[in-house]
Design a protein around this motif. Structure first.
Motif, PDB file in Angstrom:
ATOM      1  N   UNK A  20       0.813  -1.212   0.000  1.00  0.00           N
ATOM      2  CA  UNK A  20       0.000   0.000   0.000  1.00  0.00           C
ATOM      3  C   UNK A  20       0.852   1.270   0.000  1.00  0.00           C
ATOM      4  N   UNK A  21       2.130   1.154   0.400  1.00  0.00           N
ATOM      5  CA  UNK A  21       2.973   2.337   0.493  1.00  0.00           C
ATOM      6  C   UNK A  21       3.783   2.610  -0.779  1.00  0.00           C
ATOM      7  N   UNK A  22       3.631   1.800  -1.795  1.00  0.00           N
ATOM      8  CA  UNK A  22       4.383   1.997  -3.037  1.00  0.00           C
ATOM      9  C   UNK A  22       3.927   3.297  -3.706  1.00  0.00           C
ATOM     10  N   UNK A  23       4.850   4.203  -4.067  1.00  0.00           N
ATOM     11  CA  UNK A  23       4.462   5.451  -4.748  1.00  0.00           C
ATOM     12  C   UNK A  23       3.767   5.168  -6.078  1.00  0.00           C
ATOM     13  N   UNK A  24       2.892   6.095  -6.446  1.00  0.00           N
ATOM     14  CA  UNK A  24       2.090   5.866  -7.647  1.00  0.00           C
ATOM     15  C   UNK A  24       2.926   5.595  -8.896  1.00  0.00           C
ATOM     16  N   UNK A  25       3.988   6.364  -9.215  1.00  0.00           N
ATOM     17  CA  UNK A  25       4.762   6.063 -10.427  1.00  0.00           C
ATOM     18  C   UNK A  25       5.344   4.651 -10.425  1.00  0.00           C
ATOM     19  N   UNK A  26       5.806   4.225  -9.253  1.00  0.00           N
ATOM     20  CA  UNK A  26       6.347   2.870  -9.152  1.00  0.00           C
ATOM     21  C   UNK A  26       5.246   1.834  -9.314  1.00  0.00           C
ATOM     22  N   UNK A  27       4.079   2.105  -8.746  1.00  0.00           N
ATOM     23  CA  UNK A  27       2.956   1.180  -8.887  1.00  0.00           C
ATOM     24  C   UNK A  27       2.522   1.076 -10.347  1.00  0.00           C
ATOM     25  N   UNK A  28       2.453   2.203 -11.042  1.00  0.00           N
ATOM     26  CA  UNK A  28       2.078   2.165 -12.455  1.00  0.00           C
ATOM     27  C   UNK A  28       3.101   1.365 -13.255  1.00  0.00           C
ATOM     28  N   UNK A  29       4.386   1.535 -12.928  1.00  0.00           N
ATOM     29  CA  UNK A  29       5.410   0.761 -13.636  1.00  0.00           C
ATOM     30  C   UNK A  29       5.201  -0.730 -13.409  1.00  0.00           C
ATOM     31  N   UNK A  30       4.894  -1.115 -12.177  1.00  0.00           N
ATOM     32  CA  UNK A  30       4.662  -2.522 -11.872  1.00  0.00           C
ATOM     33  C   UNK A  30       3.452  -3.062 -12.638  1.00  0.00           C
ATOM     34  N   UNK A  31       2.392  -2.260 -12.691  1.00  0.00           N
ATOM     35  CA  UNK A  31       1.199  -2.693 -13.442  1.00  0.00           C
ATOM     36  C   UNK A  31       1.537  -2.906 -14.908  1.00  0.00           C
ATOM     37  N   UNK A  32       2.267  -1.961 -15.500  1.00  0.00           N
ATOM     38  CA  UNK A  32       2.611  -2.070 -16.917  1.00  0.00           C
ATOM     39  C   UNK A  32       3.551  -3.250 -17.158  1.00  0.00           C
ATOM     40  N   UNK A  33       4.492  -3.483 -16.243  1.00  0.00           N
ATOM     41  CA  UNK A  33       5.378  -4.642 -16.372  1.00  0.00           C
ATOM     42  C   UNK A  33       4.564  -5.930 -16.491  1.00  0.00           C
ATOM     43  N   UNK A  34       3.602  -6.091 -15.588  1.00  0.00           N
ATOM     44  CA  UNK A  34       2.769  -7.283 -15.597  1.00  0.00           C
ATOM     45  C   UNK A  34       1.886  -7.312 -16.841  1.00  0.00           C
TER      46      UNK A  34
END
Length: 229
Positions: A20-34
């Motif tokens: 839940x603490x992952x910053x939004x840009x990092x979270x978006x990168x993770x979503x796109x990676x998957x």
């Protein structure tokens, strides 16, 4: 349950508080990676936002919050991978020596190396995107124009280096650039069928077919049907 990233999904499930603490840009990168993996494996229509959300470790509504829609998610994948490909070509072509042919060789090698090393990315960019919506097709066309402009510039620089007696024009440079980019597109499928062929070997063969042929034309040698008869 998907087999794409089972271990990663288990690791995420073990620590939901950190998730839940992952910053939004990092979270978006993770979503796109998957998402790149899922779109490449399932195809656009077969891919499920539920599966992408599960593998990314967030809820489906959160995927929509970040990227608006399934098409928006695919566009994010497409634009990021296209930027990476164009950046690889531009970076190599800019950093590799003074002559246009060396810069073009480096750019093409970066292109074929990207395709070999990021097969999922290429599946998304090359095989799927052009078959989808007009918005997605427009994004593909923009990426292609960016590469085309780089190639045409290098071809034109080669023509200029041949001296003032060259008979080739801007239109000829554009023609050769389209031939090169079209050949490169097609050769990515050829590389899939010939996995023993290295990016270095494919690049060298393409340069010999196109650049060496253009060099003969610059010297005034033009083939005409029946000229040998």
């Amino acid at each position: 349950m998907s087999d794409i990233s089972g271990e990663a999904a288990g690791a995420r499930a073990a620590n939901p508080a950190r998730r839940r603490r992952v910053p939004r840009p990092e979270r978006e990168r993770q979503i796109v990676d998957v998402a790149v993996q899922v779109f490449a494996k399932r195809g656009y229509h077969g891919a499920s936002v539920d599966e992408i959300a599960e593998l990314a470790g967030i809820s489906k509504p959160m995927v929509y919050l970040y990227l608006d829609s399934k098409e928006g998610l695919f566009l994010a994948c497409l634009r990021r991978e296209a930027d990476r490909l164009v950046g690889a070509f531009e970076g190599a072509a800019t950093a590799s020596g003074a002559t246009p042919e060396l810069r073009l060789h480096a750019g093409l090698l970066a292109f074929f190396s990207f395709v070999a090393e990021h097969r999922d990315s290429w599946v998304v960019l090359h095989r799927q995107a052009s078959e989808l919506s007009e918005t997605i097709a427009t994004a593909v066309a923009q990426a292609r124009r960016a590469v085309m402009a780089q190639v045409a510039g290098l071809v034109w620089a080669g023509i200029e280096d041949s001296g003032p007696d060259s008979q080739l024009s801007d239109e000829d440079a554009d023609f050769v650039a389209h031939a090169l980019v079209g050949a490169a597109d097609s050769l990515t499928d050829w590389m899939t069928r010939h996995p023993d062929q290295s990016p270095e070997g494919v690049t060298l063969r393409l340069m010999n077919m196109v650049w060496a042929g253009m060099g003969r034309v610059l010297k005034g040698e033009v083939w005409v049907p029946g000229a040998d008869g």
